[in-house]
Structures are given as C-alpha cells and as structure tokens.
Design an enzyme around this catalytic site. Structure first.
Site, mmCIF file in Angstrom:
data_model
loop_
_atom_site.group_PDB
_atom_site.id
_atom_site.type_symbol
_atom_site.label_atom_id
_atom_site.label_comp_id
_atom_site.label_asym_id
_atom_site.label_seq_id
_atom_site.Cartn_x
_atom_site.Cartn_y
_atom_site.Cartn_z
ATOM 1 N N ARG A 152 0.847 -1.187 0.000
ATOM 2 C CA ARG A 152 0.000 0.000 0.000
ATOM 3 C C ARG A 152 0.886 1.241 0.000
ATOM 4 O O ARG A 152 1.890 1.305 0.716
ATOM 5 C CB ARG A 152 -0.926 0.018 1.218
ATOM 6 C CG ARG A 152 -2.089 -0.982 1.118
ATOM 7 C CD ARG A 152 -3.047 -0.584 0.020
ATOM 8 N NE ARG A 152 -4.240 -1.407 -0.054
ATOM 9 C CZ ARG A 152 -4.417 -2.398 -0.916
ATOM 10 N NH1 ARG A 152 -3.435 -2.721 -1.746
ATOM 11 N NH2 ARG A 152 -5.546 -3.070 -0.941
ATOM 12 N N GLU A 193 -5.184 6.908 -7.284
ATOM 13 C CA GLU A 193 -5.142 6.164 -8.544
ATOM 14 C C GLU A 193 -6.393 6.447 -9.359
ATOM 15 O O GLU A 193 -7.498 6.470 -8.803
ATOM 16 C CB GLU A 193 -5.008 4.665 -8.252
ATOM 17 C CG GLU A 193 -3.713 4.318 -7.531
ATOM 18 C CD GLU A 193 -3.555 2.824 -7.271
ATOM 19 O OE1 GLU A 193 -4.457 2.047 -7.665
ATOM 20 O OE2 GLU A 193 -2.539 2.431 -6.688
ATOM 21 N N HIS A 202 -0.583 -0.130 -10.889
ATOM 22 C CA HIS A 202 -1.307 -1.061 -10.013
ATOM 23 C C HIS A 202 -1.783 -2.278 -10.808
ATOM 24 O O HIS A 202 -2.960 -2.650 -10.776
ATOM 25 C CB HIS A 202 -2.502 -0.374 -9.337
ATOM 26 C CG HIS A 202 -2.881 -1.042 -8.037
ATOM 27 N ND1 HIS A 202 -3.527 -0.365 -7.040
ATOM 28 C CD2 HIS A 202 -2.707 -2.317 -7.590
ATOM 29 C CE1 HIS A 202 -3.745 -1.196 -6.013
ATOM 30 N NE2 HIS A 202 -3.262 -2.385 -6.339
#
Length: 325
Positions: free
Chosen positions: A237, A266, A285
């Site tokens: 994270r 994001e 990601h």
C-alpha cells in the site's frame, strides 16, 4: 440464506462476479449451494434494497458500505474480495463476521516480486531514465544471488516473493509484526528490527497492508538507513512509505532505484512529480492481478469460508479488526 454480491460500476473486469462463475465454483462441493439464494448488483441506486435482506454480503471494491449496520440489519458475515480491507473495515459492524480474500494474488505476487527485484538488480529503472534522456552510460551488474532483500510483511504476498527470491539464491530477511521464523526467510525480525535490517539491505520489498501501525512506517528517516546502492519496491500500500522522501533520495542519488505499483491516488494524476523522478519505474497497479484466475481464486476462498460458515466452524480468512488486516 440470502447471499448478496455487491460490485461497483468501477470494479475492474477481473474482479467482477456473476451467477455462472459462482455456480461453477460452488458446484465443486456437493450440497454447498443448497438452501442458498444469490443476488447480484452493480447499481448503487439499488444497493439498499438488496442489503436489507442479506444474510451474507460479498463485496468487490470500491463500494460504499457506510451505515451498513442500519442498511443490512440481518447481516451475519461480510466477505471482501480483496486482501486489503482498509477502505471498508470501519464500516463492518462488530457483530458481523469479516473475511477477506488473502491468498488470491499469491502466484502473481511471487512472479511480479521477483521481476521487480531483477529489474532493480539489472538497473532497468536507471536505464529507462537514460533512454528518456538519450544518455549512453554502461553499467555492468553482478548477479542477484547472494544479495539481501528485506521483505516487509510475510503474508501471502511477501511469502510468495520470498519463495522466488530463495530460488535465485538471495538472502531473505523478513520484518513482521510477530517476528516468527518463516520457511522462506533466512531470518525474521519484529518491527523493532527494521532499521537494522535496512542498513544491511540491497533491496527492500514492501508487501504490508495499510493499518494505523503501518501508515508512514517507511519514513524519510528509515529510508536514510539504506545504503546508496539499495533499491526499493512497493507492491503493498502506498501510504506505508513516504513517497516524497523516496523521490528526493532518487533525485540526489542516495538510492539507486525504485519500482512502485501502488499510489496514494489512482490513477496517478498527470500532475504528479513521480512521473519524472529519475531511476523510478512506475507500474499502474497491475502487478498482482491475473485476469484469468483472480476471480476464480477469490470465489474459491469464498467457497471455503461459506462451507465453514454453514457448518458453524471458524472461517478460513478472518480479518483481525484490531490489527487492521
């Protein structure tokens, strides 16, 4: 018993679940679906109507679960189809059993983890920077065998990466909450041993969940403990690490490179300075999702929990609300 699957319209295709997929997984265990009624929804305007009657809730992020205790008064168990739970944990009532899908990413995590370690060892982020700048500067590198990677967190993600690192004859040092020995680590320390581990690291791989304890854990002061030749990877994270400090150290050369797969916001905004930081490789990601197996992996974890739930036995992937994961 009514089991409701709630997805957001923004949920990635690899995290979508439908009746056909659920039936296929549950059919592997004879009788598991007996007495169950399933509903599926991805329209937020309809969510409350489904939640009102749900005994079990299966969630794919991002879904608004605020006020769940009032919106789902019959709820007895909530299953989140992700390993991370920081966005929903505050909304799960204490009276509701709570599980996640840790382990669904394991195979992909190991493959991506070793990929990023090899990228740093072979100076790929630095060479990518040189390519953008049209600079020719040769830099031979030693093999990765014998080098030390410190892995923060030895859960499913960290364990998979540690296993691959040992296959490449790396020295693996784990830093975990418990400090217990691990089959794929040469040594494991509690969180109080992190600073000393950093000082002897060639690489740091972050796989930690976001909790009050881990937020900001990899601070500027902690990054200063790393040797200048070291590289950093984050597949856990974003908020676990000080990205501003990381960027400063990459710019001044006091760290050799980094790979980031997770970000505070994001998609990463076009205005983010991270785009232009030298020797930094960004992946959107995408490191941990396998579009061919992720949904099935999650459903198989759900099925194991469902079998235990129906039998009144302990669930397989419980979330420790106090610990935050």
């Amino acid at each position: 018993m009514k089991i409701h699957f709630e997805c957001s319209p923004k949920t990635r295709p690899s995290m979508q679940f439908d009746a056909k997929a659920v039936d296929a997984v549950l059919a592997k265990t004879p009788g598991l679906a007996d007495g169950l009624e399933f509903t599926f929804n991805s329209d937020p305007a309809q969510s409350d109507a489904y939640l009102a009657d749900a005994d079990v809730l299966v969630v794919s992020n991002p879904v608004d679960l605020s006020g769940l205790d009032h919106r789902a008064p019959k709820l007895r168990w909530a299953q989140v189809m992700s390993a991370g739970v920081e966005k929903v944990i505050a909304h799960i009532p204490d009276t509701v059993q709570f599980t996640n899908a840790r382990g669904a990413h394991t195979a992909r995590a190991g493959e991506f983890g070793i990929t990023t370690l090899l990228m740093l060892n072979n100076r790929i982020p630095a060479f990518a920077t040189q390519q953008r700048e049209r600079v020719w500067k040769q830099s031979p590198q030693a093999i990765v065998a014998g080098k030390t990677v410190t892995i923060l967190g030895l859960g499913a993600l960290g364990s998979a990466s540690a296993k691959w690192a040992k296959l490449f004859d790396m020295r693996v040092v784990g830093v975990t909450r418990s400090g217990r020995p691990h089959e794929h680590a040469d040594e494991v320390h509690g969180m109080d041993g992190m600073a000393a581990a950093f000082e002897k690291s060639d690489f740091v791989l972050i796989t930690l969940p976001l909790t009050p304890e881990t937020k900001g854990l990899v601070s500027r002061e902690m990054l200063d403990r790393l040797p200048a030749h070291a590289g950093v990877i984050n597949i856990g994270r974003a908020e676990v690490m000080d990205y501003d400090a990381l960027a400063d150290k990459l710019r001044d050369g006091s760290l050799s490179g980094a790979v980031l797969d997770v970000f505070p916001k994001e998609p990463l905004p076009e205005s983010s300075p991270l785009w232009s930081v030298p020797n930094l490789f960004l992946t959107p990601h995408s490191g941990l999702d396998d579009p061919e197996s992720f949904a099935i992996n999650c459903l198989e974890i759900f099925a194991e929990n469902l079998e235990a739930f129906k039998a009144g036995a302990p669930l397989k992937t419980p979330v420790d609300k106090a610990a935050g994961y």
